[in-house]
Design an enzyme around this catalytic site. Structure first.
Site, PDB file in Angstrom:
ATOM      1  N   GLU A 186      15.258 -40.337  45.409  1.00  0.00           N
ATOM      2  CA  GLU A 186      15.877 -40.907  46.606  1.00  0.00           C
ATOM      3  C   GLU A 186      16.312 -42.347  46.325  1.00  0.00           C
ATOM      4  O   GLU A 186      15.495 -43.275  46.458  1.00  0.00           O
ATOM      5  CB  GLU A 186      14.871 -40.935  47.756  1.00  0.00           C
ATOM      6  N   HIS A 236       7.021 -42.412  49.317  1.00  0.00           N
ATOM      7  CA  HIS A 236       8.305 -42.638  49.995  1.00  0.00           C
ATOM      8  C   HIS A 236       8.613 -44.136  49.983  1.00  0.00           C
ATOM      9  O   HIS A 236       7.710 -44.959  50.114  1.00  0.00           O
ATOM     10  CB  HIS A 236       8.252 -42.106  51.435  1.00  0.00           C
TER      11      HIS A 236
HETATM   12  C1  PEP Z   1      14.455 -40.251  53.746  1.00  0.00           C
HETATM   13  O1  PEP Z   1      14.073 -41.173  54.447  1.00  0.00           O
HETATM   14  O2  PEP Z   1      13.677 -39.679  52.982  1.00  0.00           O
HETATM   15  C2  PEP Z   1      15.871 -39.853  53.811  1.00  0.00           C
HETATM   16  C3  PEP Z   1      16.358 -39.123  52.848  1.00  0.00           C
HETATM   17  O3  PEP Z   1      16.585 -40.288  54.906  1.00  0.00           O
HETATM   18  P1  PEP Z   1      18.122 -39.953  55.272  1.00  0.00           P
HETATM   19  O4  PEP Z   1      18.350 -38.487  55.007  1.00  0.00           O
HETATM   20  O5  PEP Z   1      18.223 -40.279  56.737  1.00  0.00           O
HETATM   21  O6  PEP Z   1      18.966 -40.808  54.412  1.00  0.00           O
END
Ligand code: PEP
Length: 247
Positions: A165, A96
């Site tokens: 992400e 992450h």
């Molecule tokens: C995350 O931290 O993995 C994430 C996707 O956060 P958010 O949905 O709050 O953007």
């Protein structure tokens, strides 16, 4: 199969199980429930209680991280995949961006995945470019490095999920455009194909997914699910994400 993964980060105490009870109740009655899996990653402190409580239910529990060594070691504060699995978790996030920012290197991530798989945890491997990378058109090269320097052909890809992400989207309310998402997801899948040849892992999207923004993702078939941070701490929002996705 789609995935809705809720990452609680540093949130939750034992009574927060009420959030999951509500989600579980919805799930057990949802006509679409065979189309998706729900995985929740609470902090380490809640994994055992939550795993026991949902043992025979459909909500799966994972950890948010794991240590890069097998079984036991003399690293203060560290928790290994062996220990995580022993209290009932089935999944772990690895890489992450919060943990990368705190110093996770490619070698550490490789070892985390190696020991997680060895200890029968399925891995959700997080990748994604930051704002600066995006601005300088380095998204593809960053993603290629993140994947090829860590994943190995010998890893069992059936136990790996990729979560794309973009860091600039996490917690900011900013989303990629449709064209960006299509091209980046296609690119990620092409790299996975080079590494694993066949049976490539599912690719999820994460970053500012909530009960409203989910509408944007509904018809993007290349995406195999979502990693949800902030909105996963509210049972209503999390349930509405699923409801709106299948509406
Ligand atoms: C995350 O931290 O993995 C994430 C996707 O956060 P958010 O949905 O709050 O953007």
């Amino acid at each position: 199969m789609k995935y809705f993964i809720g990452n609680w980060k540093m949130f939750g105490v034992p009574k927060s199980i009420n959030i999951l009870n509500k989600i579980n109740l919805f799930y057990s009655k949802d006509a679409n429930r065979n189309k998706y899996k729900i995985i929740i990653t609470p902090p380490y402190t809640l994994i055992e209680t939550f795993s026991k409580h949902f043992k025979n239910k459909k909500i799966l529990i994972g950890s948010q991280n794991c240590y890069q060594k097998d079984k036991f070691s003399s690293n203060t504060g560290a928790v290994s995949s062996h220990m995580i699995r022993s209290v009932g978790a089935k999944y772990t996030l690895v890489g992450h961006s919060d943990n990368r920012a705190e110093g996770d290197t490619d070698l550490m991530l490789k070892n985390k995945i190696k020991f997680a798989l060895k200890n029968n945890l399925k891995v959700v491997f997080c990748i994604g470019e930051n704002k600066n990378d995006k601005k300088n058109k380095r998204t593809f090269s960053i993603i290629r490095k993140q994947l090829t320097k860590v994943l190995e052909k010998k890893f069992n890809q059936k136990n790996i999920i990729i979560a794309y992400e973009p860091i600039w989207s996490i917690g900011t309310g900013k989303l990629p455009t449709r064209a960006e998402l299509d091209s980046t997801t296609t690119y990620i899948k092409s790299i996975l194909k080079k590494i694993f040849r066949k049976n490539i892992p599912p690719v999820l999207y994460g970053g500012s997914v909530d009960d409203i923004s989910i509408n944007f993702f509904k018809d993007i078939r290349l995406i195999n699910g979502f990693l949800i941070g902030g909105a996963s701490k509210s049972s209503k929002k999390f349930i509405d994400i699923i409801k709106n996705y299948y509406r």
